[in-house]
Design an enzyme around this catalytic site. Sequence first.
Site, PDB file in Angstrom:
ATOM      1  CD  GLU A 144       4.913  -2.534  -7.854  1.00 48.81           C
ATOM      2  OE1 GLU A 144       5.593  -3.550  -7.998  1.00 48.81           O
ATOM      3  OE2 GLU A 144       3.672  -2.518  -7.907  1.00 48.81           O
ATOM      4  CB  CYS A 161       0.934  -3.385  -9.130  1.00 49.57           C
ATOM      5  SG  CYS A 161       1.941  -4.803  -9.484  1.00 49.57           S
ATOM      6  CB  SER A 220      -0.894   0.008   1.234  1.00 44.74           C
ATOM      7  OG  SER A 220      -0.089   0.092   2.396  1.00 44.74           O
ATOM      8  NE  ARG A 221      -0.727   6.981  -2.897  1.00 43.74           N
ATOM      9  CZ  ARG A 221      -1.315   8.004  -3.544  1.00 43.74           C
ATOM     10  NH1 ARG A 221      -1.038   9.230  -3.211  1.00 43.74           N
ATOM     11  NH2 ARG A 221      -2.177   7.768  -4.504  1.00 43.74           N
ATOM     12  CD  GLN A 222      -2.233   3.619   6.003  1.00 42.25           C
ATOM     13  OE1 GLN A 222      -2.790   2.647   5.475  1.00 42.25           O
ATOM     14  NE2 GLN A 222      -2.646   4.134   7.123  1.00 42.25           N
TER      15      GLN A 222
END
Length: 529
Positions: free
Chosen positions: A265, A302, A242-244
């Site tokens: 990523e 992704c 995750s981005r978080q």
Amino acid sequence: MEIRGELIIGQHAFKARGGDVYAIAAASGERLKPAFGAATSDDVERACTLAEEAFDAYRQLPDEQRAQFLDAIAQAIVDLGAVLTERAHLETGLPLPRLEGERMRTVGQLKLFASLVRDGRWHGAVIDAAQPERTPQPRPDLRLRRIGLGPVAVFGASNFPLAFSVAGGDTASALAAGCPVVVKAHPSHLGTSELVARAIAKAALDTGMPEGVFSMVLGDGIAIGEALVRHPAIQAVGFTGSRQGGLALQRIAQSRREPIPVYAEMSSINPVVLLPAALGARGAAIARDFVDSLTLGAGQFCTNPGLVVAIEGPAFDAFCAAAVEALIAKPATTMLSPGIHGAYCRGVERLATRSGVAKLAAGKPASGAYEAVAALLRTDAESFLADESLEDEVFGPSSLVIACRDFDELHRVLRRLSGQLTATVQLDDDDHALARKLLPTLERKAGRVLFNGFPTGVEVSYAMVHGGPFPSTSDSRTTSVGASAIDRFLRPVCYQAVPDTLLPEALQADNPHGIWRLVDGQLVRDQAQ
Ligand code: NAP
């Protein structure tokens, strides 16, 4: 091979004392046996210290020996047989044929890096011969080669339990670069991770690698991953998720006394642009292929096509109608974990309630608790440009179709997008002039630009780029798939006027292994002076 709920630290497998954690069956949400012992901070300390101790011995091994280690890991993963794919199926819900394919991709990836190590180009050897007669200043003998950064922490991904996990691309490229690896197993496939970790430990023993070249820890919550990234022995991080999560690890890495790179990523919605001639000539066929790509693997890629951009009109409406027809026939499929299923349902719900967004279609209803129902939503360019949250990744089989008034508006939408792993263009011959206008924008936005295909399916090869500007990754200069992934874990060292016998073999005058080198600006395999 039996799953025992153990950590692998060097050649030592044991049940750690940080409390019991369980893998979960993706389809039912039930706990799977056995209980795994979560690592303690002492276990992380031991794994990282061993990795640091192994680093100099490992990185200075002959290339051939390191290549044999990578080949032996590949073979050990094949030798695990059906037990590996059966456990991965139970833990992730991914179908057995997909997992068998993923095993072969993992094996192929390891072999690619073995051949890269053997071939010697990874050294990046450069020789600028001394020019003692040069005036006004003589030039000293200058030689460059690359060395590994040091021990690497790898966070296994949830959506590729084999190819992006314990022995996946990050691990293979780091080991190829001469870096020991400490993996943090992903909690959604603990048993699969243990099996692969045991295979790596066996390969290390069989090929005489220093202990500490590989370890795997697992934790109960984020503390173990944080401790790993904080550990002074760790010199780089590979992450998919995750981005978080990626940003949290990057913050930790940057706040260390000695900051280190994090190759994360994170999130990408992979826009697909439909140009007018292609849309008019074969819109229905494109729609069917698009829905197949969108729903593949429950959309848990992704590179999933989460955004479609086209110019409104009858051809666009026909495309939407064909996409709806294809989507409503798609069965619901089990997601990787209850957590990812919950995030997907909330994501679709959030998207559907944004201003200017309408839900066009849903796939067949779910029959299992954690099955994803595919979703297709529609908006117009104006609404999209007014609401940045419409760009947020919804991980799963959901896509947003954007109707643009004309080409300029379509181009504006693309210019507004943040960084992506991929950008796709569907075009016919009459679309070339428009495509030429878009290409400079797409190059700036994405790591891979593709025509008349769909972004799911990432080839592992020399030319592949699986990366892109933020937020698709934390560093757009690199790739996490393909041969160039090794570059993330190498740094250049220049040797000035070092006596030949003290130089690394890659830079010695007689070029003992006949590797390619840039000698005074010419790429050659000969001996140097
Ligand atoms: P995640 O929650 O980011 O977790 C990935 C790994 O990082 C896990 O091992 C996790 O450990 C660890 N981690 C996460 N946050 C951390 C933190 N603050 N400190 C230390 N460690 C941390 O990703 P996920 O479980 O794979 O999936 C969740 C979401 O990620 C999905 O719904 C999707 O949105 C996204 N995702 C994106 C991609 C992509 O390729 N774009 C791929 C997979 C997932 P613990 O779980 O043990 O805490």
